[in-house]
Design a protein around this motif. Sequence first.
Motif, PDB file in Angstrom:
ATOM      1  N   ALA A  18       0.849  -1.192   0.000  1.00 38.93           N
ATOM      2  CA  ALA A  18       0.000   0.000   0.000  1.00 38.93           C
ATOM      3  C   ALA A  18       0.882   1.238   0.000  1.00 38.93           C
ATOM      4  O   ALA A  18       1.892   1.294   0.694  1.00 38.93           O
ATOM      5  N   THR A  19       0.498   2.205  -0.773  1.00 31.94           N
ATOM      6  CA  THR A  19       1.233   3.465  -0.804  1.00 31.94           C
ATOM      7  C   THR A  19       0.872   4.282   0.432  1.00 31.94           C
ATOM      8  O   THR A  19      -0.081   3.971   1.144  1.00 31.94           O
ATOM      9  N   TRP A  21      -0.439   7.163   0.543  1.00 32.69           N
ATOM     10  CA  TRP A  21      -1.761   7.757   0.351  1.00 32.69           C
ATOM     11  C   TRP A  21      -2.852   6.757   0.708  1.00 32.69           C
ATOM     12  O   TRP A  21      -3.831   7.101   1.353  1.00 32.69           O
ATOM     13  N   GLU A  22      -2.695   5.497   0.277  1.00 31.06           N
ATOM     14  CA  GLU A  22      -3.699   4.478   0.575  1.00 31.06           C
ATOM     15  C   GLU A  22      -3.798   4.203   2.072  1.00 31.06           C
ATOM     16  O   GLU A  22      -4.890   4.037   2.615  1.00 31.06           O
ATOM     17  N   ARG A  23      -2.647   4.167   2.759  1.00 30.80           N
ATOM     18  CA  ARG A  23      -2.668   3.961   4.208  1.00 30.80           C
ATOM     19  C   ARG A  23      -3.344   5.123   4.914  1.00 30.80           C
ATOM     20  O   ARG A  23      -4.132   4.924   5.839  1.00 30.80           O
ATOM     21  N   TYR A  25      -5.615   7.095   3.634  1.00 32.15           N
ATOM     22  CA  TYR A  25      -7.037   7.037   3.293  1.00 32.15           C
ATOM     23  C   TYR A  25      -7.758   6.031   4.182  1.00 32.15           C
ATOM     24  O   TYR A  25      -8.839   6.297   4.685  1.00 32.15           O
ATOM     25  N   ARG A  26      -7.141   4.857   4.381  1.00 33.70           N
ATOM     26  CA  ARG A  26      -7.755   3.837   5.239  1.00 33.70           C
ATOM     27  C   ARG A  26      -7.855   4.330   6.679  1.00 33.70           C
ATOM     28  O   ARG A  26      -8.857   4.111   7.351  1.00 33.70           O
TER      29      ARG A  26
END
Length: 56
Positions: A18-19, A21-23, A25-26
């Motif tokens: 996960a990038t 940004w994805e972390r 966002y989560r």
Amino acid sequence: MTTRGAGAGPACLAIPRATAWERAYRRRTMLDILVLALTAGFFAGSIAYVHACDRL
């Protein structure tokens, strides 16, 4: 026949990381859900408190 380097496996088994940004966002989504649950709990508790006080 193709030779591969040491430790090289099939590409389909690679797990994408996960990038940042994805972390983020989560994490933000989980925080939103937590705040909504706390808000709903607060209002439910407030309504129960009003009903309990009304019975007195």
